[in-house]
Design a protein around this motif. Structure first.
Motif, PDB file in Angstrom:
ATOM      1  N   LEU A 268      20.850  77.167 -21.249  1.00 39.39           N
ATOM      2  CA  LEU A 268      20.337  75.864 -20.833  1.00 39.39           C
ATOM      3  C   LEU A 268      20.358  74.941 -22.052  1.00 39.39           C
ATOM      4  O   LEU A 268      19.393  74.809 -22.793  1.00 39.39           O
ATOM      5  CB  LEU A 268      18.917  76.010 -20.277  1.00 39.39           C
TER       6      LEU A 268
ATOM      7  N   ILE B  54      19.854  70.197 -19.819  1.00 35.00           N
ATOM      8  CA  ILE B  54      18.468  69.770 -19.579  1.00 35.00           C
ATOM      9  C   ILE B  54      18.425  68.274 -19.297  1.00 35.00           C
ATOM     10  O   ILE B  54      17.728  67.819 -18.375  1.00 35.00           O
ATOM     11  CB  ILE B  54      17.583  70.126 -20.792  1.00 35.00           C
TER      12      ILE B  54
ATOM     13  N   LEU C 224      19.823  67.528 -15.795  1.00 31.90           N
ATOM     14  CA  LEU C 224      18.870  67.894 -14.756  1.00 31.90           C
ATOM     15  C   LEU C 224      17.690  66.930 -14.717  1.00 31.90           C
ATOM     16  O   LEU C 224      17.185  66.578 -13.646  1.00 31.90           O
ATOM     17  CB  LEU C 224      18.377  69.330 -14.976  1.00 31.90           C
ATOM     18  N   ARG C 225      17.273  66.468 -15.877  1.00 29.92           N
ATOM     19  CA  ARG C 225      16.188  65.484 -15.935  1.00 29.92           C
ATOM     20  C   ARG C 225      16.620  64.181 -15.282  1.00 29.92           C
ATOM     21  O   ARG C 225      15.857  63.568 -14.531  1.00 29.92           O
ATOM     22  CB  ARG C 225      15.780  65.251 -17.391  1.00 29.92           C
TER      23      ARG C 225
ATOM     24  N   LEU D 184      16.503  64.636 -11.576  1.00 34.08           N
ATOM     25  CA  LEU D 184      15.122  64.630 -11.085  1.00 34.08           C
ATOM     26  C   LEU D 184      14.587  63.201 -11.004  1.00 34.08           C
ATOM     27  O   LEU D 184      13.943  62.812 -10.017  1.00 34.08           O
ATOM     28  CB  LEU D 184      14.243  65.473 -12.002  1.00 34.08           C
TER      29      LEU D 184
ATOM     30  N   TYR E  18      23.861  63.668  -9.626  1.00 29.20           N
ATOM     31  CA  TYR E  18      23.919  65.060  -9.169  1.00 29.20           C
ATOM     32  C   TYR E  18      25.345  65.591  -9.254  1.00 29.20           C
ATOM     33  O   TYR E  18      25.592  66.699  -9.748  1.00 29.20           O
ATOM     34  CB  TYR E  18      23.401  65.097  -7.732  1.00 29.20           C
TER      35      TYR E  18
ATOM     36  N   PHE F  30      22.239  78.173 -11.865  1.00 32.34           N
ATOM     37  CA  PHE F  30      21.515  76.909 -11.708  1.00 32.34           C
ATOM     38  C   PHE F  30      21.060  76.655 -10.268  1.00 32.34           C
ATOM     39  O   PHE F  30      20.379  75.658 -10.001  1.00 32.34           O
ATOM     40  CB  PHE F  30      22.408  75.740 -12.146  1.00 32.34           C
TER      41      PHE F  30
ATOM     42  N   PRO G  66      18.809  77.662  -8.009  1.00 31.13           N
ATOM     43  CA  PRO G  66      17.446  77.321  -7.583  1.00 31.13           C
ATOM     44  C   PRO G  66      17.058  75.882  -7.909  1.00 31.13           C
ATOM     45  O   PRO G  66      16.433  75.194  -7.086  1.00 31.13           O
ATOM     46  CB  PRO G  66      16.572  78.334  -8.342  1.00 31.13           C
ATOM     47  N   LEU G  67      17.420  75.406  -9.091  1.00 28.77           N
ATOM     48  CA  LEU G  67      17.107  74.031  -9.464  1.00 28.77           C
ATOM     49  C   LEU G  67      17.924  73.032  -8.641  1.00 28.77           C
ATOM     50  O   LEU G  67      17.405  72.017  -8.168  1.00 28.77           O
ATOM     51  CB  LEU G  67      17.382  73.817 -10.950  1.00 28.77           C
ATOM     52  N   LEU G  68      19.202  73.319  -8.456  1.00 27.20           N
ATOM     53  CA  LEU G  68      20.067  72.407  -7.714  1.00 27.20           C
ATOM     54  C   LEU G  68      19.660  72.317  -6.248  1.00 27.20           C
ATOM     55  O   LEU G  68      19.692  71.234  -5.650  1.00 27.20           O
ATOM     56  CB  LEU G  68      21.521  72.877  -7.823  1.00 27.20           C
TER      57      LEU G  68
ATOM     58  N   GLU H 279      16.597  72.810  -5.050  1.00 24.06           N
ATOM     59  CA  GLU H 279      15.329  72.080  -4.967  1.00 24.06           C
ATOM     60  C   GLU H 279      15.556  70.577  -5.105  1.00 24.06           C
ATOM     61  O   GLU H 279      14.961  69.779  -4.377  1.00 24.06           O
ATOM     62  CB  GLU H 279      14.367  72.571  -6.043  1.00 24.06           C
ATOM     63  N   LEU H 280      16.432  70.182  -6.015  1.00 19.84           N
ATOM     64  CA  LEU H 280      16.747  68.762  -6.174  1.00 19.84           C
ATOM     65  C   LEU H 280      17.380  68.206  -4.901  1.00 19.84           C
ATOM     66  O   LEU H 280      17.031  67.112  -4.441  1.00 19.84           O
ATOM     67  CB  LEU H 280      17.699  68.567  -7.357  1.00 19.84           C
TER      68      LEU H 280
END
Length: 265
Positions: A5, A10, A13-14, A17, A29, A161, A163-165, A167-168
């Motif tokens: 990461l 980071i 992804l920020r 978000l 995205y 990645f 789980p993060l993608l 959720e976004l």
């Protein structure tokens, strides 16, 4: 994660978000994926049972695909799409390759051969994220023939990645693509009903419910055995229904079946 990461990851992804729920989210995205994997199309949609997909945003590499694949998909071809038909992702969603969720004979189906390969696409990865109101958010990344199929290393990286993608994606679609109130008059009929109605009204052929159900499953890429499992009947029973279906329609192949009913599903 398969990839460290990094500070760059980071920050990307920020940015995503921060952009959730805004007009900037799609490009931000998509940029995260672009930095890690090549693709020829990037589509964001919402799926609701018995309703056509809702196209939230899209990007298609200019002048690379054959025909009008997005228009065809939104008008009718989505009904053959394994991602659209897959209704049981886990609670947190999942990232899948087309081959992971496609029916057992999908890659020899007329839809795959005529529509999918006919556009110049060769592989696809999709995210499916359940939404709080029962819908499913979907992002599709397709590869063209010239780009070749996805490699295992690329997919391992994305899975890290995921789980993060997911959720976004869910948060954004919950914000910008609420479910439309059900409109019974506009809802699509079940494939079996559409097949039976068309056979009766346009062809003068009376199909049983089971024959129409099997027709729909065969068109989506299921073998006799796979269709039999879904319908909870014996494989031999499914074969008999399929023979009767072909006899009534005076056809002898899946290609002819596709030609008769492809516009309905």
């Amino acid at each position: 994660m398969a990839e460290t990461l990094t500070d760059e990851a980071i920050e990307q992804l920020r940015d995503a978000l921060r952009a959730v729920g805004s007009a900037d989210f799609f490009e931000v995205y998509k940029a995260f994926f672009s930095a890690r994997i090549a693709f020829g199309t990037f589509l964001m949609l919402r799926f609701d049972r018995d309703q056509p997909p809702l196209l939230i945003d899209h990007w298609i590499e200019p002048e690379k695909l054959i025909g009008r694949p997005l228009e065809d998909y939104m008008e009718s071809s989505y009904a053959f799409d394994p991602f659209y038909l897959y209704r049981s992702p886990p609670e947190g969603g999942g990232l899948y390759r087309l081959a992971d969720i496609a029916p057992d004979r999908f890659f020899s189906s007329e839809y795959y051969l005529q529509y999918y390969r006919g556009t110049g696409l060769c592989d696809e990865v999709g995210l499916l994220a359940p939404l709080k109101d029962g819908g499913i958010a979907h992002v599709s990344l397709s590869r063209r023939d010239e780009q070749g199929p996805y490699r295992r290393g690329e997919l391992r990286n994305l899975q890290g990645f995921a789980p993060l993608l997911l959720e976004l994606l869910a948060q954004h679609c919950n914000a910008v693509a609420p479910a439309c109130p059900a409109q019974p008059a506009a809802a699509r009929p079940a494939p079996s009903d559409a097949i039976r109605d068309h056979a009766r009204d346009q062809l003068g052929v009376s199909l049983t419910l089971r024959e129409a159900q099997i027709a729909g499953l065969v068109l989506q890429g299921h073998s006799n055995g796979s269709a039999a499992k879904l319908l909870n009947v014996a494989a031999e029973t499914c074969k008999v229904h399929r023979r009767n279906l072909y006899r009534k329609l005076v056809i002898s192949s899946q290609r002819e079946l596709f030609g008769v009913f492809k516009h309905l599903l």
